[in-house]
Enzyme design. Structure first.
Site, PDB file in Angstrom:
ATOM      1  N   ASP A 129      32.144 -20.573 -32.942  1.00  0.00           N
ATOM      2  CA  ASP A 129      32.998 -20.096 -33.656  1.00  0.00           C
ATOM      3  C   ASP A 129      34.646 -18.939 -33.567  1.00  0.00           C
ATOM      4  O   ASP A 129      34.995 -19.197 -32.099  1.00  0.00           O
ATOM      5  CB  ASP A 129      32.576 -18.330 -34.353  1.00  0.00           C
ATOM      6  CG  ASP A 129      32.941 -18.030 -35.344  1.00  0.00           C
ATOM      7  OD1 ASP A 129      33.052 -18.646 -36.364  1.00  0.00           O
ATOM      8  OD2 ASP A 129      34.036 -17.276 -34.912  1.00  0.00           O
ATOM      9  N   HIS A 137      46.599 -23.497 -44.864  1.00  0.00           N
ATOM     10  CA  HIS A 137      45.592 -24.503 -44.431  1.00  0.00           C
ATOM     11  C   HIS A 137      44.850 -25.480 -43.386  1.00  0.00           C
ATOM     12  O   HIS A 137      44.282 -26.265 -43.152  1.00  0.00           O
ATOM     13  CB  HIS A 137      44.050 -24.975 -45.754  1.00  0.00           C
ATOM     14  CG  HIS A 137      43.835 -23.434 -46.085  1.00  0.00           C
ATOM     15  ND1 HIS A 137      42.303 -23.237 -46.062  1.00  0.00           N
ATOM     16  CD2 HIS A 137      44.360 -22.796 -47.103  1.00  0.00           C
ATOM     17  CE1 HIS A 137      42.222 -21.914 -47.069  1.00  0.00           C
ATOM     18  NE2 HIS A 137      43.173 -21.665 -47.094  1.00  0.00           N
ATOM     19  N   ASP A 161      26.662 -37.368 -23.031  1.00  0.00           N
ATOM     20  CA  ASP A 161      26.773 -38.080 -24.867  1.00  0.00           C
ATOM     21  C   ASP A 161      25.569 -38.281 -25.075  1.00  0.00           C
ATOM     22  O   ASP A 161      25.296 -37.827 -26.491  1.00  0.00           O
ATOM     23  CB  ASP A 161      26.878 -39.473 -24.330  1.00  0.00           C
ATOM     24  CG  ASP A 161      27.840 -39.892 -23.822  1.00  0.00           C
ATOM     25  OD1 ASP A 161      28.934 -39.735 -23.682  1.00  0.00           O
ATOM     26  OD2 ASP A 161      28.071 -41.275 -22.434  1.00  0.00           O
ATOM     27  N   GLU A 179      34.549 -22.666 -40.006  1.00  0.00           N
ATOM     28  CA  GLU A 179      35.157 -23.029 -38.599  1.00  0.00           C
ATOM     29  C   GLU A 179      34.064 -23.142 -37.576  1.00  0.00           C
ATOM     30  O   GLU A 179      34.049 -22.054 -36.164  1.00  0.00           O
ATOM     31  CB  GLU A 179      36.343 -21.527 -38.228  1.00  0.00           C
ATOM     32  CG  GLU A 179      35.308 -19.664 -37.918  1.00  0.00           C
ATOM     33  CD  GLU A 179      35.533 -19.218 -39.617  1.00  0.00           C
ATOM     34  OE1 GLU A 179      35.493 -18.347 -39.591  1.00  0.00           O
ATOM     35  OE2 GLU A 179      35.625 -20.161 -40.509  1.00  0.00           O
ATOM     36  N   ARG A 193      32.844 -23.555 -19.762  1.00  0.00           N
ATOM     37  CA  ARG A 193      33.893 -24.477 -19.487  1.00  0.00           C
ATOM     38  C   ARG A 193      34.100 -25.067 -20.910  1.00  0.00           C
ATOM     39  O   ARG A 193      35.730 -25.183 -21.076  1.00  0.00           O
ATOM     40  CB  ARG A 193      32.974 -26.301 -18.767  1.00  0.00           C
ATOM     41  CG  ARG A 193      34.125 -26.990 -18.763  1.00  0.00           C
ATOM     42  CD  ARG A 193      33.035 -28.457 -17.828  1.00  0.00           C
ATOM     43  NE  ARG A 193      32.335 -28.786 -19.130  1.00  0.00           N
ATOM     44  CZ  ARG A 193      31.038 -29.462 -19.118  1.00  0.00           C
ATOM     45  NH1 ARG A 193      30.304 -28.669 -17.282  1.00  0.00           N
ATOM     46  NH2 ARG A 193      30.652 -29.794 -19.419  1.00  0.00           N
TER      47      ARG A 193
END
Length: 375
Positions: free
Chosen positions: A236, A249, A269, A279, A299
Site C-alpha cells: 500500500d 489525480h 518472472d 493504491e 527489497r
C-alpha cells in the site's frame, strides 16, 4: 459430380472450423508453438487424406478431389513447415490407393503446388489481405491440376465437363473457406483482446483484482499439489490521498504506473503482480518461504524509497510503501485466512509508522527489520 465436390467443401469447412476451435481454446493454452505447428501439419494432412477418401473416381486409376486445399489453408494460418508436413502425409496417403501413373502424377501435382504457393506466400505484402493471396494460390493450384489431369486422363470429352466444374467449385469453396478462417481469426483476436482487458488493470497494465482472485486460487491448488510454500505480499502506498489532494489525480496516476513498473522489475518472472484497487498492490510468490518473501518485500520497500517518482516533466516527489506478508501453509493452513492475515500484517505496518514490512508468522506479527533473511 457437383454434389461430390459440394460434399468435399462441406467436410473441409466443418473440419477447419472444429480444428481452429480446438487449436485456439485448448492447444494454444497448453502447448508450445513448435508443437502446435506440428499438430497443424498433421491435422491438415489428415484433412487432405479425408478428401481423397471422399474423392471422385474419374477412371480406374485417377482420383479427383480437393486434397490441396488443407495445405493451402495451413500455409496461410501456420507457415511453411506445417504445409510441408501435411503435403508429405497426403502424398503418403495417396499410395494407399495404389502405386501407378496417377499416384505419380499426384506426387508431381502436390509438390509443384506446394512450391508455387510458398513462393506466392513469400511475395505477399504485409498489408495485403490474406484472402487475396489465397485466391492467387487457388488459381495457381487449379492451373497445375488442369495440366497434370490432362496429361493423365487424355479424355477430352470428360475433361470438358470435369475441369470447368472443378474450377468453379475449387475457387468458390477455397475462397469461402479462406473467408471463414479470416472471420474466425478476427473474432478470436477480438475475444482475446476483450478477455485480456477484462483481466487487466487499465492504468498500470497489471492483473486486476478479478484476475488476482483467479491466479491466487490456482496457485493455492498448485501449492497443495506440489507441497510447496506460497507467499503473498500486499503493498500500500503511504499517504497516497495526500498525493492526490496536493498534486492532483493525474500525478497520482503517474505514481501508480511507475510503482507498477518497479514491482515488475524487482520480482521474479514466476511471481504474479496485481493492482487490487486504488493504491493497493499485491505480489503472489510461488515456491517462496516466509523469510524469502520478507526479503523480497524489503527489497521492494528500499527500491521504492530510493526511486524518483516524476509527476510531470519537471517535478518529482518521494514515495514510501507499507507491506504485509504471510505464507501458506507455514503461516496458516487455512486457505480462507491467508489473505486476511496478510491484510492484518499490512495494517500493523501502518500502525508501526509506515514505510516498513510486517510479516505474520506462527509467532504473530513480526516487523521485517527485526529479522535476518536469506534467499
Amino acid at each position: 459430380m457437383v454434389s461430390d465436390f459440394f460434399i468435399n467443401i462441406c467436410i473441409l469447412t466443418a473440419l477447419f472450423f472444429s480444428y481452429l476451435q480446438l487449436r485456439w481454446h485448448t492447444l494454444e493454452k497448453h502447448l508450445p508453438q513448435k508443437a502446435i505447428c506440428a499438430i497443424d501439419g498433421v491435422a491438415a494432412g489428415i484433412m487432405g487424406n479425408l478428401m481423397m477418401y471422399y474423392s471422385i473416381q474419374v477412371n480406374d486409376l485417377t482420383l479427383v478431389d480437393l486434397r490441396h486445399i488443407p495445405v493451402l489453408m495451413i500455409l496461410l494460418i501456420s507457415g511453411v513447415r506445417p504445409a510441408v508436413l501435411s503435403t508429405m502425409l497426403i502424398i503418403g496417403g495417396r499410395f494407399l490407393y495404389g502405386f501407378n501413373l496417377s499416384s505419380m502424377a499426384a506426387i508431381i501435382f502436390m509438390t509443384v503446388t506446394l512450391a508455387g504457393i510458398i513462393i506466392i506466400d513469400r511475395m505477399r505484402k504485409s498489408h495485403q489481405p490474406r484472402y487475396i493471396s489465397g485466391f492467387y494460390m487457388i488459381f495457381y493450384s487449379n492451373l497445375v491440376f488442369s495440366v497434370v489431369l490432362s496429361v493423365v486422363v487424355r479424355d477430352w470429352d470428360l475433361l470438358a465437363i470435369l475441369l470447368p466444374v472443378y474450377w468453379v467449385i475449387s475457387c468458390l469453396g477455397g475462397v469461402g473457406i479462406i473467408y471463414l478462417i479470416q472471420y474466425l481469426d478476427h473474432s478470436h483476436a477480438l475475444f482475446k483482446s476483450y478477455e485480456q482487458k477484462a483481466s487487466m488493470d487499465h492504468l498500470t497494465g497489471l492483473n486486476n483484482v478479478r484476475q488476482f482472485d483467479i491466479q491466487w486460487n490456482q496457485q493455492l491448488e498448485n501449492s497443495e499439489k506440489k507441497k510447496k510454500e506460497l507467499s503473498l505480499l500486499i503493498i500500500d502506498v503511504d499517504h497516497f490521498n495526500h498525493v492526490n489532494d496536493t498534486y492532483g489525480h493525474p500525478a497520482g496516476d503517474q505514481v501508480l504506473k511507475q510503482l507498477a513498473r518497479l514491482l515488475q522489475e524487482h520480482t521474479r518472472d514466476t511471481d504474479i503482480v496485481s493492482r487490487n484497487g486504488g493504491e493497493e498492490f499485491s505480489v503472489i510468490l510461488p515456491d517462496c518461504s516466509n523469510s524469502s518473501a520478507c526479503h523480497v518485500a524489503e527489497r521492494i520497500r528500499r527500491e521504492v524509497m530510493a526511486h524518483t517518482f516524476w509527476i510531470n516533466a519537471s517535478s518529482h516527489i518521494p514515495i514510501t510503501v507499507s507491506i504485509g506478508a504471510s505464507t501458506y501453509p507455514s503461516t496458516t493452513e487455512d486457505r480462507e485466512e491467508i489473505i486476511d492475515l496478510t491484510d492484518q500484517s499490512l495494517y500493523q505496518a501502518k500502525q508501526l509508522g509506515r514505510n516498513r514490512v510486517v510479516s505474520f508468522t506462527s509467532g504473530g506479527f513480526v516487523p521485517a527489520d527485526n529479522r535476518t533473511y536469506s534467499m
